[in-house]
Design a protein around this motif. Structure first.
Motif, mmCIF file in Angstrom:
data_model
loop_
_atom_site.group_PDB
_atom_site.id
_atom_site.type_symbol
_atom_site.label_atom_id
_atom_site.label_comp_id
_atom_site.label_asym_id
_atom_site.label_seq_id
_atom_site.Cartn_x
_atom_site.Cartn_y
_atom_site.Cartn_z
ATOM 1 N N LEU A 1 -11.882 -1.281 -2.167
ATOM 2 C CA LEU A 1 -11.432 -0.375 -1.117
ATOM 3 C C LEU A 1 -11.004 -1.174 0.096
ATOM 4 C CD1 LEU A 1 -11.131 2.621 -0.220
ATOM 5 C CD2 LEU A 1 -13.434 2.409 0.740
ATOM 6 N N LEU A 2 -9.757 -0.961 0.522
ATOM 7 C CA LEU A 2 -9.231 -1.623 1.717
ATOM 8 C C LEU A 2 -9.103 -0.572 2.811
ATOM 9 C CD1 LEU A 2 -6.334 -3.574 -0.047
ATOM 10 C CD2 LEU A 2 -8.649 -4.386 0.438
ATOM 11 N N THR A 3 -9.670 -0.868 3.964
ATOM 12 C CA THR A 3 -9.592 0.099 5.069
ATOM 13 C C THR A 3 -8.758 -0.432 6.200
ATOM 14 O OG1 THR A 3 -11.664 -0.753 5.952
ATOM 15 C CG2 THR A 3 -11.775 1.205 4.571
ATOM 16 N N ARG B 1 0.854 -1.192 0.000
ATOM 17 C CA ARG B 1 0.000 0.000 0.000
ATOM 18 C C ARG B 1 0.889 1.241 0.000
ATOM 19 N NH1 ARG B 1 -3.715 -1.115 5.149
ATOM 20 N NH2 ARG B 1 -1.689 -0.671 6.080
ATOM 21 N N ASN C 1 1.027 5.484 0.304
ATOM 22 C CA ASN C 1 0.300 6.627 0.831
ATOM 23 C C ASN C 1 1.164 7.858 0.640
ATOM 24 O OD1 ASN C 1 -1.213 8.489 2.232
ATOM 25 N ND2 ASN C 1 -1.453 7.228 4.057
ATOM 26 N N PHE D 1 -3.538 5.007 -1.386
ATOM 27 C CA PHE D 1 -4.473 5.663 -0.486
ATOM 28 C C PHE D 1 -5.269 6.718 -1.228
ATOM 29 C CE2 PHE D 1 -5.765 8.659 2.856
ATOM 30 C CZ PHE D 1 -6.408 7.768 3.692
ATOM 31 N N LEU E 1 -11.826 8.647 0.158
ATOM 32 C CA LEU E 1 -12.492 7.411 0.568
ATOM 33 C C LEU E 1 -11.965 6.887 1.901
ATOM 34 C CD1 LEU E 1 -12.537 5.611 -2.904
ATOM 35 C CD2 LEU E 1 -14.402 6.888 -1.809
ATOM 36 N N SER E 2 -10.939 7.530 2.431
ATOM 37 C CA SER E 2 -10.309 7.115 3.696
ATOM 38 C C SER E 2 -9.881 5.649 3.673
ATOM 39 C CB SER E 2 -11.244 7.371 4.883
ATOM 40 O OG SER E 2 -11.513 8.738 4.997
ATOM 41 N N GLY E 3 -9.326 5.242 2.549
ATOM 42 C CA GLY E 3 -8.857 3.867 2.426
ATOM 43 C C GLY E 3 -7.955 3.708 1.225
ATOM 44 N N TYR E 4 -7.470 2.487 1.037
ATOM 45 C CA TYR E 4 -6.575 2.153 -0.069
ATOM 46 C C TYR E 4 -7.377 1.512 -1.194
ATOM 47 C CZ TYR E 4 -2.770 3.065 3.161
ATOM 48 O OH TYR E 4 -1.910 3.669 4.043
#
Length: 114
Positions: free
Chosen positions: A112-114, A63, A65, A90, A94-97
């Motif tokens: 979407l991964l959180t 991931r 960011n 990131f 969406l506050s996620g990856y």
């Protein structure tokens, strides 16, 4: 390293930095940032060398960011795509990856991964 151990590795270059923030359960999280302003023609080779210098061995996923131009992001993704099951970046909206590349049948592009 064990499955839940974390470490920090930093690669500094004139125009950017890469820092491994976490490595847990086979998922590596890297923060990227910029140094002095430069053209993509200068930054892309530095990013490729920076990714290589982290000595990533692969895993379940990676991931990213931080801010990156499109050419820099593509160079980073290419540098790790065959080492990891998926590549995600990131999205602050969406506050996620968001998964961009996946070789893992349990993780799909666009997920979407959180």
């Amino acid at each position: 390293m064990g499955a839940n151990e974390s470490y920090s590795a930093i690669t500094m270059a004139e125009h950017f930095h890469l820092e491994i923030l976490d490595q847990t359960d086979g998922v590596v999280t890297i923060e990227i940032g910029f140094g002095t302003p430069a053209a993509n023609t200068e930054m892309v080779p530095e990013v490729i060398a920076g990714i290589a210098s982290l000595n990533l061995t692969g895993g379940r996923g990676i991931r990213f960011n931080g801010p990156a131009s499109l050419p820099v992001a593509m160079a980073m993704a290419h540098g790790v795509a065959h080492l990891f099951g998926y590549v995600a970046c990131f999205d602050p909206k969406l506050s996620g990856y968001v998964v961009a590349i996946s070789h893992d049948p349990t993780v799909r592009p666009g997920q979407l991964l959180t």
